[in-house]
Design a protein around this motif. Structure first.
Motif, PDB file in Angstrom:
ATOM      1  N   ASP A 181      33.179  28.964  53.674  1.00 22.06           N
ATOM      2  CA  ASP A 181      34.065  30.108  53.437  1.00 22.06           C
ATOM      3  C   ASP A 181      35.500  29.782  53.857  1.00 22.06           C
ATOM      4  O   ASP A 181      35.714  28.930  54.709  1.00 22.06           O
ATOM      5  CB  ASP A 181      33.545  31.282  54.289  1.00 22.06           C
ATOM      6  CG  ASP A 181      33.986  32.629  53.758  1.00 22.06           C
ATOM      7  OD1 ASP A 181      34.684  32.683  52.731  1.00 22.06           O
ATOM      8  OD2 ASP A 181      33.618  33.637  54.382  1.00 22.06           O
ATOM      9  N   ASP A 182      36.448  30.492  53.270  1.00 21.96           N
ATOM     10  CA  ASP A 182      37.860  30.395  53.670  1.00 21.96           C
ATOM     11  C   ASP A 182      38.340  28.953  53.655  1.00 21.96           C
ATOM     12  O   ASP A 182      39.174  28.554  54.469  1.00 21.96           O
ATOM     13  CB  ASP A 182      38.067  30.970  55.093  1.00 21.96           C
ATOM     14  CG  ASP A 182      37.608  32.411  55.192  1.00 21.96           C
ATOM     15  OD1 ASP A 182      37.465  33.067  54.147  1.00 21.96           O
ATOM     16  OD2 ASP A 182      37.381  32.881  56.320  1.00 21.96           O
ATOM     17  N   ASP A 204      39.832  30.142  49.584  1.00 24.32           N
ATOM     18  CA  ASP A 204      40.267  31.337  50.291  1.00 24.32           C
ATOM     19  C   ASP A 204      41.215  32.176  49.444  1.00 24.32           C
ATOM     20  O   ASP A 204      42.017  31.656  48.674  1.00 24.32           O
ATOM     21  CB  ASP A 204      40.965  30.947  51.595  1.00 24.32           C
ATOM     22  CG  ASP A 204      41.227  32.163  52.466  1.00 24.32           C
ATOM     23  OD1 ASP A 204      40.250  32.816  52.847  1.00 24.32           O
ATOM     24  OD2 ASP A 204      42.412  32.480  52.717  1.00 24.32           O
ATOM     25  N   GLU A 238      37.666  33.328  45.768  1.00 23.93           N
ATOM     26  CA  GLU A 238      37.597  34.722  46.224  1.00 23.93           C
ATOM     27  C   GLU A 238      38.968  35.378  46.097  1.00 23.93           C
ATOM     28  O   GLU A 238      39.987  34.699  45.985  1.00 23.93           O
ATOM     29  CB  GLU A 238      37.075  34.813  47.659  1.00 23.93           C
ATOM     30  CG  GLU A 238      38.052  34.391  48.717  1.00 23.93           C
ATOM     31  CD  GLU A 238      37.519  34.575  50.142  1.00 23.93           C
ATOM     32  OE1 GLU A 238      36.353  34.960  50.342  1.00 23.93           O
ATOM     33  OE2 GLU A 238      38.291  34.306  51.068  1.00 23.93           O
TER      34      GLU A 238
HETATM   35 CA    CA Z   1      36.251  34.248  52.545  1.00 21.37          CA
END
Ligand code: CA
Ligand code: C2E
Ligand code: CA
Ligand code: CA
Length: 281
Positions: A181-182, A204, A238
């Motif tokens: 993630d990110d 991200d 995202e």
């Molecule tokens: Ca994220």
């Protein structure tokens, strides 16, 4: 006693003191909230150019009786600092698997996956792997449909690298997938990326947000996508809010998306009604 108290307070500036009190109050309210089941999960759709709806990310919400909806950006850091993320994280995983079990009962939603955010402290627990496996067994859901979102902060400590690899490998062997993630906001070195049994990089939203106007962010997005291709990982973006962002990402080779353009996070019942069983017209 009062003088001693004063002296102690001198170490803190007033804003810090206020912040600490706010944190303590929030932690107390959270403890109660977990007991009184004030937490719920929202689901945000993930789309793929070829397959359409592929699943959802589970995002925790706190419906406080007086405060209203409290943002996870506010309470997750407090939960992580107080250890409350452990009971909360256990509840989140359980609720997500329960929802997955419901989806698996219907052919139109049986292939959807759920992505669950895992905090570092949670992952570091010696019983983490067993808890995840027990949760899947309890709800009788297939591991292939569960994705765990971890962050680069998990990779900060060299000493724990082998533990991270072992746990991920054990879970991946039963079919659970991992997304980083990110990606791009932390400090993970590229050599770590090669060692980890990852399945997906998640670009991200801070890079996606301005990619149409900021050449720097556009280049970073493109670089992450080609890095994913080099490492043979899938990639999802995202924070996709506009069609033009999706189109630009697709040109770069990213074909999976999540963001307001496709749908906001919403309660499970709304998610099922709007996306899985849309009303026939
Ligand atoms: Ca994220
Ligand atoms: P995250 O994992 O990066 O989650 C994505 C955040 O971006 C979510 O905020 C989501 O609502 C928001 N978002 C999605 N699409 C868009 C978009 O198109 N535009 C914009 N501006 N924002 C978008 P949310 O739900 O407030 O969560 C914030 C953070 O809180 C998450 O960031 C994650 O770090 C943490 N969090 C949320 N739920 C959980 C959870 O169940 N467990 C753990 N450990 N952390 C969680
Ligand atoms: Ca996430
Ligand atoms: Ca983020």
């Amino acid at each position: 006693a009062k003088a001693a108290g004063r002296r102690t307070w001198r170490f803190f500036d007033p804003s810090m003191q206020a912040r600490m009190q706010a944190h303590a109050a929030l932690a107390h309210a959270m403890r109660l909230g977990i007991e009184q089941q004030q937490f719920l999960l929202y689901y945000q759709a993930q789309y793929d150019d070829q397959q359409g709806l592929i699943g959802a990310e589970a995002l925790v919400r706190w419906q406080h009786p007086e405060r209203g909806m409290v943002s996870p950006a506010e309470f997750i850091p407090v939960a992580e600092n107080t250890g409350l993320i452990l009971p909360l994280g256990r509840w989140i995983l359980d609720a997500a698997c329960a929802e997955l079990a419901r989806w698996q009962q219907h052919p139109e939603s049986a292939s959807l996956s759920v992505a669950v955010n895992i905090s570092v402290l949670q992952f570091r627990q010696p019983e983490f792997v067993d808890e995840v496996l027990a949760c899947l067994a309890r709800h009788q859901v297939s591991p292939q449909q569960l994705k765990l979102e971890i962050t680069e902060s998990l990779l900060l400590n060299d000493d724990e690298m082998q533990d991270t690899i072992n746990k991920m490998t054990e879970l991946q062997q039963v079919g659970i997938r991992f997304a980083l993630d990110d990606f791009g906001t932390g400090y993970s070195s590229l050599s770590y990326l090669k060692k980890l049994p990852l399945d997906q990089l998640k670009i991200d939203q801070s890079f996606v947000r301005d990619m149409l106007t900021d050449p720097h962010d556009r280049d970073i997005s493109r670089t992450i996508i080609s890095l994913a291709q080099t490492l043979e990982l899938s990639v999802i973006a995202e924070g996709v809010e506009q069609l033009e962002q999706k189109e630009q990402l697709a040109l770069f080779g990213c074909h999976a998306y999540q963001g307001y353009y496709f749908g906001r996070p919403m309660p499970a019942t709304d998610f099922v009604q709007a996306l899985i069983q849309p009303p026939t017209r």
